[in-house]
Design an enzyme around this catalytic site. Structure first.
Site, PDB file in Angstrom:
ATOM      1  CG  ASN A   1     -48.796 -20.041  -2.164  1.00 33.41           C
ATOM      2  OD1 ASN A   1     -47.946 -20.642  -2.830  1.00 33.41           O
ATOM      3  ND2 ASN A   1     -49.836 -19.460  -2.711  1.00 33.41           N
TER       4      ASN A   1
ATOM      5  CB  SER B   1     -43.007 -12.832  -6.816  1.00 33.24           C
ATOM      6  OG  SER B   1     -41.629 -13.045  -7.032  1.00 33.24           O
TER       7      SER B   1
ATOM      8  CB  VAL C   1     -38.725 -14.326  -8.813  1.00 37.31           C
ATOM      9  CG1 VAL C   1     -37.859 -15.534  -9.111  1.00 37.31           C
ATOM     10  CG2 VAL C   1     -38.289 -13.670  -7.506  1.00 37.31           C
TER      11      VAL C   1
ATOM     12  CD  GLU D   1     -49.283 -20.665 -14.632  1.00 35.69           C
ATOM     13  OE1 GLU D   1     -50.015 -19.708 -14.328  1.00 35.69           O
ATOM     14  OE2 GLU D   1     -49.288 -21.173 -15.772  1.00 35.69           O
TER      15      GLU D   1
ATOM     16  CB  CYS E   1     -51.625 -17.378  -6.998  1.00 37.73           C
ATOM     17  SG  CYS E   1     -52.222 -19.038  -7.295  1.00 37.73           S
TER      18      CYS E   1
ATOM     19  CD  GLN F   1     -45.663 -12.918   2.283  1.00 39.54           C
ATOM     20  OE1 GLN F   1     -44.457 -13.043   2.057  1.00 39.54           O
ATOM     21  NE2 GLN F   1     -46.511 -12.475   1.385  1.00 39.54           N
TER      22      GLN F   1
ATOM     23  CD  GLU G   1     -49.811 -11.844  -5.514  1.00 42.06           C
ATOM     24  OE1 GLU G   1     -48.577 -11.759  -5.635  1.00 42.06           O
ATOM     25  OE2 GLU G   1     -50.452 -12.836  -5.884  1.00 42.06           O
TER      26      GLU G   1
ATOM     27  CD  GLU H   1     -48.398 -24.956 -13.181  1.00 40.64           C
ATOM     28  OE1 GLU H   1     -48.850 -24.252 -12.281  1.00 40.64           O
ATOM     29  OE2 GLU H   1     -47.357 -25.636 -13.085  1.00 40.64           O
TER      30      GLU H   1
HETATM   31  P1  NAP Z   1     -41.030 -15.917  -4.958  1.00 40.55           P
HETATM   32  O1  NAP Z   1     -40.348 -15.082  -3.952  1.00 40.55           O
HETATM   33  O2  NAP Z   1     -41.054 -15.456  -6.355  1.00 40.55           O
HETATM   34  O3  NAP Z   1     -40.339 -17.346  -4.860  1.00 40.55           O
HETATM   35  C1  NAP Z   1     -40.814 -18.485  -5.557  1.00 40.55           C
HETATM   36  C2  NAP Z   1     -39.688 -19.491  -5.667  1.00 40.55           C
HETATM   37  O4  NAP Z   1     -38.654 -18.967  -6.514  1.00 40.55           O
HETATM   38  C3  NAP Z   1     -39.012 -19.807  -4.333  1.00 40.55           C
HETATM   39  O5  NAP Z   1     -38.644 -21.161  -4.316  1.00 40.55           O
HETATM   40  C4  NAP Z   1     -37.794 -18.897  -4.384  1.00 40.55           C
HETATM   41  O6  NAP Z   1     -36.732 -19.305  -3.557  1.00 40.55           O
HETATM   42  C5  NAP Z   1     -37.413 -19.003  -5.847  1.00 40.55           C
HETATM   43  N1  NAP Z   1     -36.562 -17.913  -6.359  1.00 40.55           N
HETATM   44  C6  NAP Z   1     -36.394 -16.676  -5.836  1.00 40.55           C
HETATM   45  N2  NAP Z   1     -35.509 -15.972  -6.591  1.00 40.55           N
HETATM   46  C7  NAP Z   1     -35.119 -16.781  -7.611  1.00 40.55           C
HETATM   47  C8  NAP Z   1     -34.239 -16.626  -8.720  1.00 40.55           C
HETATM   48  N3  NAP Z   1     -33.584 -15.494  -8.949  1.00 40.55           N
HETATM   49  N4  NAP Z   1     -34.081 -17.649  -9.591  1.00 40.55           N
HETATM   50  C9  NAP Z   1     -34.768 -18.803  -9.394  1.00 40.55           C
HETATM   51  N5  NAP Z   1     -35.601 -19.009  -8.355  1.00 40.55           N
HETATM   52  C10 NAP Z   1     -35.795 -18.011  -7.477  1.00 40.55           C
HETATM   53  O7  NAP Z   1     -42.527 -16.183  -4.526  1.00 40.55           O
HETATM   54  P2  NAP Z   1     -43.047 -16.551  -3.069  1.00 40.55           P
HETATM   55  O8  NAP Z   1     -42.917 -15.358  -2.198  1.00 40.55           O
HETATM   56  O9  NAP Z   1     -42.426 -17.817  -2.605  1.00 40.55           O
HETATM   57  O10 NAP Z   1     -44.580 -16.889  -3.379  1.00 40.55           O
HETATM   58  C11 NAP Z   1     -45.575 -15.933  -3.487  1.00 40.55           C
HETATM   59  C12 NAP Z   1     -45.868 -15.581  -4.938  1.00 40.55           C
HETATM   60  O11 NAP Z   1     -46.214 -16.744  -5.677  1.00 40.55           O
HETATM   61  C13 NAP Z   1     -47.056 -14.672  -5.085  1.00 40.55           C
HETATM   62  O12 NAP Z   1     -46.770 -13.658  -6.011  1.00 40.55           O
HETATM   63  C14 NAP Z   1     -48.146 -15.582  -5.624  1.00 40.55           C
HETATM   64  O13 NAP Z   1     -49.166 -14.941  -6.345  1.00 40.55           O
HETATM   65  C15 NAP Z   1     -47.380 -16.503  -6.470  1.00 40.55           C
HETATM   66  N6  NAP Z   1     -48.135 -17.740  -6.704  1.00 40.55           N
HETATM   67  C16 NAP Z   1     -48.644 -17.978  -7.960  1.00 40.55           C
HETATM   68  C17 NAP Z   1     -49.397 -19.123  -8.208  1.00 40.55           C
HETATM   69  C18 NAP Z   1     -49.945 -19.418  -9.574  1.00 40.55           C
HETATM   70  O14 NAP Z   1     -50.237 -20.579  -9.854  1.00 40.55           O
HETATM   71  N7  NAP Z   1     -50.097 -18.446 -10.459  1.00 40.55           N
HETATM   72  C19 NAP Z   1     -49.622 -20.029  -7.162  1.00 40.55           C
HETATM   73  C20 NAP Z   1     -49.119 -19.751  -5.915  1.00 40.55           C
HETATM   74  C21 NAP Z   1     -48.349 -18.603  -5.687  1.00 40.55           C
HETATM   75  P3  NAP Z   1     -36.652 -18.921  -1.991  1.00 40.55           P
HETATM   76  O15 NAP Z   1     -36.684 -20.222  -1.309  1.00 40.55           O
HETATM   77  O16 NAP Z   1     -35.357 -18.200  -1.822  1.00 40.55           O
HETATM   78  O17 NAP Z   1     -37.812 -18.045  -1.681  1.00 40.55           O
END
Ligand code: NAP
Ligand code: MG
Length: 484
Positions: free
Chosen positions: A150, A227, A230, A248, A282, A329, A383, A462
């Site tokens: 994102n 997420s 993860v 985060e 997020c 999504q 969320e 961060e």
């Molecule tokens: P995600 O599915 O958790 O994936 C995040 C990253 O982790 C991707 O690069 C993903 O690879 C990788 N990943 C997945 N499984 C893993 C594992 N078992 N071990 C290591 N890495 C792994 O999240 P998303 O769908 O991309 O993003 C949306 C989420 O991010 C939302 O929950 C949002 O709130 C959160 N977010 C938080 C912040 C903050 O600063 N707090 C900022 C932005 C977003 P892939 O390439 O396979 O997906």
């Protein structure tokens, strides 16, 4: 266009691996490019390269390392249009948002570079005479950064320069949905003259590449944004071999509107907080908690504005809101809209897929608002990560705070009011890592701590000094003359 991996200073062709096709989420007929799905052995190659590059990189001073980060910021800034266009094609956000993200990323790098002249330790009064007693901050070694789709520029720009400034060498994984913006990030550091092996980028799935970047015993720290699901898993694996984990995670961010708020501004804030970035932030405002006395007026004014939202291709300057990033999504968001209706919330606008030929080939969804939302409904607690806003009503300020704090998340929160007593009370009582008054829950300055509380974070921060502290460790030094 093919995305290569950056390992040991080379843009490596991984040979016989599966290639993932990246398509424009606003028009899935358009192929953006193809990207290799790396395997564990490629992560190992990157780890070896990073371990090899570590001694020379750690031997540089903070100021020398900062020079490279500063140059990378100039590269990003100069390519803001080009990278912005790629970001819009790959992720779907509007070009204005995408270009803004690149310049924000450049600003993050500048902000980290400016820390080089900070004091990175202290001098202390010793117990024994003539002892020189001080602390140093040293790098951890090889570290990983794993980020979502994102904010494929902003989020790496929060992590990579913090790790580099501290003297670590880094393995980076972009989301498999946005490898080409990841490629631009790595390229910026290459063009800035970062020595070979100091930064390595491996593309592929989280389950394989991401998992190896956490599990590999050489990795000393992982900074992850994504997420909760993860993130929790990563924390467990990292703890298994004593690596630090910065997480985060998600949010369910509330905007409280008190009865003295100026409704014109409050409705603008609610709409932009919820719908910009197609709600895929997020820090998106996903709950508005409004005082009963003004709730009907607020909703009426908000609807008038939300109904005018134009969805479309992010390259079209008239577009307010691009598509969602992917089919999955969109399915998730549509499923939450169904759940909201089933739970008895009232759908005020949106709720489906916009009609018209220009929407047929993209992952569009309507800007959606529910009211009559109860705090215990799933749409008020979980969320959604899409343009869906829930309006909840509170009898008074105390109830608004109670509702705001009733979820597992605690990333960002905001309030609209002129009442100073209430503002101070809100700041005190709200459970969130980032708090804003008379603004929505999104957007952050680059030099101040960023992160959540409760389920939204592992508690590290961060941005700025605290981010570099995560990637470094303290050494306490006693120097005494032999004669004593
Ligand atoms: P995600 O599915 O958790 O994936 C995040 C990253 O982790 C991707 O690069 C993903 O690879 C990788 N990943 C997945 N499984 C893993 C594992 N078992 N071990 C290591 N890495 C792994 O999240 P998303 O769908 O991309 O993003 C949306 C989420 O991010 C939302 O929950 C949002 O709130 C959160 N977010 C938080 C912040 C903050 O600063 N707090 C900022 C932005 C977003 P892939 O390439 O396979 O997906
Ligand atoms: Mg995901």
């Amino acid at each position: 266009m093919e995305c290569r991996n950056y390992i040991g200073g080379e843009w490596t062709d991984l040979g016989q691996v599966e290639m993932r096709e990246i398509r424009n989420p606003a028009n899935t007929d358009e192929i953006v490019g193809r990207c290799p799905m790396a395997q564990r052995e490629h992560v190992q190659q990157a780890v070896d390269a990073a371990a090899g590059a570590f001694p020379a990189w750690r031997a540089l001073t903070y100021q020398e390392r900062a020079k490279v980060i500063e140059r990378a910021s100039e590269v990003l800034e100069a390519k803001a249009e080009e990278i912005g266009r790629m970001l819009t094609r790959e992720e779907g956000k509007t070009f204005a948002e995408a270009r803004g993200e690149v310049t924000h990323g450049a600003d993050l790098l500048r902000s980290y570079a400016s820390l080089a002249r900070q004091a990175w330790g202290g001098v202390f009064s010793p117990a024994k005479p003539d002892t020189f007693l001080y602390t140093l901050r040293e790098p951890l070694g090889v570290v990983s950064t794993i980020s979502p789709w994102n904010y494929p520029i902003t989020i790496p720009c929060r992590k990579i320069p913090a790790a580099l400034l501290g003297g670590n060498t880094v393995i980076v994984k972009p989301s498999q949905l946005t490898p080409f913006t990841g490629w631009h990030m790595a390229k910026a550091f290459e063009e800035a003259g970062l020595p070979s092996g100091v930064l390595n980028m491996v593309t592929g799935s989280g389950a394989v590449v991401g998992d190896e970047m956490v599990r590999n015993p050489i990795i000393r720290a992982i900074s992850f944004t994504g997420s909760n699901e993860v993130g929790r898993e990563i924390a467990g694996v990292a703890a298994g071999h004593g690596a630090k984990a910065q997480l985060e995670l998600g949010g369910k961010n509330p905007l409280i509107i008190l009865k003295d708020a100026e409704l014109e501004r409050a409705t603008d804030l609610a709409m932009d907080g919820a719908m910009k970035g197609t709600g895929q932030k997020c820090t998106a405002t996903s709950r508005v908690i409004v005082e009963r006395e003004i709730a009907a007026d607020f909703v009426e004014m908000l609807l008038e504005k939300v109904k005018r939202i134009t969805a479309g291709d992010g390259m079209n300057p008239d577009t307010y809101m691009g598509p969602l990033v992917s089919e999955t999504q969109r399915q998730t968001v549509l499923e939450y809209i169904r759940i909201g209706k089933e739970e008895g919330a009232r759908l005020l606008c949106g709720g489906g897929i916009p009609s018209g030929a220009e929407y047929d080939k993209g992952w569009f969804v309507d800007a959606t608002v529910f009211d009559n939302v109860d705090p215990d409904m799933r749409i008020a607690r979980e969320e959604i990560f899409g343009p869906v806003l829930s309006v909840l009503v509170a009898d008074d300020f105390d109830e608004a705070i109670e509702i705001a704090n009733s979820v597992d998340y605690g990333l960002s929160a905001a309030i609209c009011t002129r009442d100073v007593e209430r503002i101070m009370d809100f700041v005190n009582r709200i459970e969130a890592g980032v708090v804003r008054v008379n603004h929505h829950t999104s957007s952050t300055d680059t030099h101040v701590p960023f992160g959540g509380v409760k389920g939204s974070s592992s508690g590290f921060r961060e941005h700025g000094i605290m981010a570099v502290e995560f990637f470094t460790q303290v050494k306490t030094v006693y120097i005494q003359p032999l004669s004593r």
